[in-house]
Write an enzyme that holds these catalytic residues in place. Structure first.
Site, PDB file in Angstrom:
ATOM      1  N   GLU A  53      50.716 -21.573 -88.095  1.00 28.63           N
ATOM      2  CA  GLU A  53      51.827 -21.540 -89.046  1.00 28.63           C
ATOM      3  C   GLU A  53      52.087 -22.925 -89.644  1.00 28.63           C
ATOM      4  O   GLU A  53      52.342 -23.057 -90.851  1.00 28.63           O
ATOM      5  CB  GLU A  53      53.103 -21.042 -88.352  1.00 28.63           C
ATOM      6  CG  GLU A  53      52.977 -19.639 -87.782  1.00 28.63           C
ATOM      7  CD  GLU A  53      52.571 -19.610 -86.312  1.00 28.63           C
ATOM      8  OE1 GLU A  53      53.107 -18.771 -85.575  1.00 28.63           O
ATOM      9  OE2 GLU A  53      51.714 -20.442 -85.911  1.00 28.63           O
ATOM     10  N   GLU A 281      27.878 -13.675 -64.413  1.00 21.09           N
ATOM     11  CA  GLU A 281      26.448 -13.524 -64.713  1.00 21.09           C
ATOM     12  C   GLU A 281      25.595 -13.212 -63.479  1.00 21.09           C
ATOM     13  O   GLU A 281      24.378 -13.186 -63.571  1.00 21.09           O
ATOM     14  CB  GLU A 281      25.930 -14.785 -65.412  1.00 21.09           C
ATOM     15  CG  GLU A 281      26.451 -14.948 -66.827  1.00 21.09           C
ATOM     16  CD  GLU A 281      25.553 -15.800 -67.699  1.00 21.09           C
ATOM     17  OE1 GLU A 281      24.476 -16.226 -67.233  1.00 21.09           O
ATOM     18  OE2 GLU A 281      25.925 -16.034 -68.854  1.00 21.09           O
TER      19      GLU A 281
END
Length: 350
Positions: A53, A281
């Site tokens: 913003e 993983e």
């Protein structure tokens, strides 16, 4: 697509420019519109830098137009002073009369308070625009704050006959080069990566994202080694987390050791470390622990055309919902979400 959706869609596009760089903050884009024309826009680039913003407001050349404009943003403007000033205060100070957002912030420091601050200042606030799409984008951030755990992504590659790795093989690549490059892209977009001790010893991986960029994840090792010297991961990363049931004496300065191997407690610790998401993983034992305990949110599975006949079988998911599949130069990628843990895109919840 109506006008509000059009500009929120632009916010979502801008927000993705910060993918992998904003942690522990969310990805946020903002657009300022006057007379159906974009006069300012921006996105949050990384933690500690101005929020979307503020960047959008600063990009407007003629600030006098702000008091006649609408600000669009995909997440509720913050209401508290952190490393950067409160965005809601900036909106109020520039007398922007209307704000359109996708959804409120799940962070209890903000949740609903930014909207309330704007309402009290007489600013019109519209919420719920492309809400599901915005929640999908920031699902790591939302899971972290709502469930007090990191978002868990399981990832593995398997042969056509569902073999994870041949017996007695070291550093055996099942997936192709294109799939491995995509995996490195994912590593650059997820704040932490987890493997078990056996994977560390057999593969001696670097656990970086060198095939994509330098935005490497934080390595997390389950089952700590007693000799750190042979392993690349401890040399090339500034910080590594190790969880071990055994006491580890004199770890390197960049290694933080936790005496814990209970998965839920490990996730509690990772939450306390501010880690929004983890890509798991392997190896097979670590993946199966997550599957059996139901402590996973998403699974990304590559299946090669190669047949191996013998070897360590790949894990089998439970409570999964298939999301989508795609072909990557001969490899097949399937993506699943856990039926109970959030979903979206768009099976909905979170």
């Amino acid at each position: 697509m109506n006008t509000d959706e059009k500009y929120i869609q632009r916010c979502l596009e801008l927000a993705q420019n910060g993918k992998g760089s904003t942690f522990p903050n969310p990805m946020v884009g903002a657009v300022i519109v006057y007379d159906d024309q974009i006069i300012g826009e921006g996105w949050h680039r990384q933690a500690g830098e101005p929020h979307a913003e503020i960047v959008a407001i600063e990009s407007v050349k003629d600030k006098s137009l702000l008091k006649k404009s609408t600000l669009y943003v995909n997440l509720e403007p913050c209401s508290h002073q952190g490393r950067t000033p409160a965005c809601s205060l900036a909106i109020i100070e520039h007398r922007i009369p209307k704000v359109v957002i996708s959804h409120t912030d799940p962070n209890p420091l903000v949740s609903g308070k930014g909207v309330e601050m704007l309402h009290q200042a007489g600013i019109k606030v519209i919420t719920g625009i492309l809400e599901k799409e915005a929640m999908e984008l920031n699902r790591f951030f939302i899971k972290y704050h709502r469930k007090k755990h990191p978002y868990i992504v399981l990832k593995w590659a398997q042969s056509a006959d569902r073999i994870l790795t041949p017996f007695n093989a070291s550093r055996f690549a099942i997936s192709n080069t294109y799939s491995r490059t995509l995996m490195h892209k994912w590593r650059s977009e997820i704040p932490a990566i987890m493997i078990g001790l056996n994977t560390l010893m057999v593969d001696n991986p670097r656990l970086d994202s060198r095939l994509w960029n330098e935005n490497a994840p934080l390595p997390v090792i389950l089952g700590g080694p007693y000799d750190f010297e042979p392993y690349q991961v401890f040399d090339i990363h500034q910080k590594v987390l190790v969880f071990s049931e055994e006491h580890i004496e004199n770890p390197p300065p960049n290694v933080k050791v936790f005496r814990d191997t209970v998965l839920r407690e490990i996730l509690d610790q990772l939450y306390e470390q501010g880690i929004l998401a983890v890509m798991v993983e392997g190896g097979a034992n670590v993946l199966e622990q997550f599957i059996e305990t139901g402590l996973w949110d998403e699974a990304r599975i590559f299946t090669s055309k190669v047949t191996l006949d013998e070897g360590l079988k790949a894990p089998a998911l439970h409570d999964e919902v298939w999301l989508k599949a795609c072909e990557i130069e001969g490899d097949k990628l399937d993506i699943y979400r856990h039926r109970q843990n959030g979903l979206l895109q768009d099976g909905t919840y979170l």
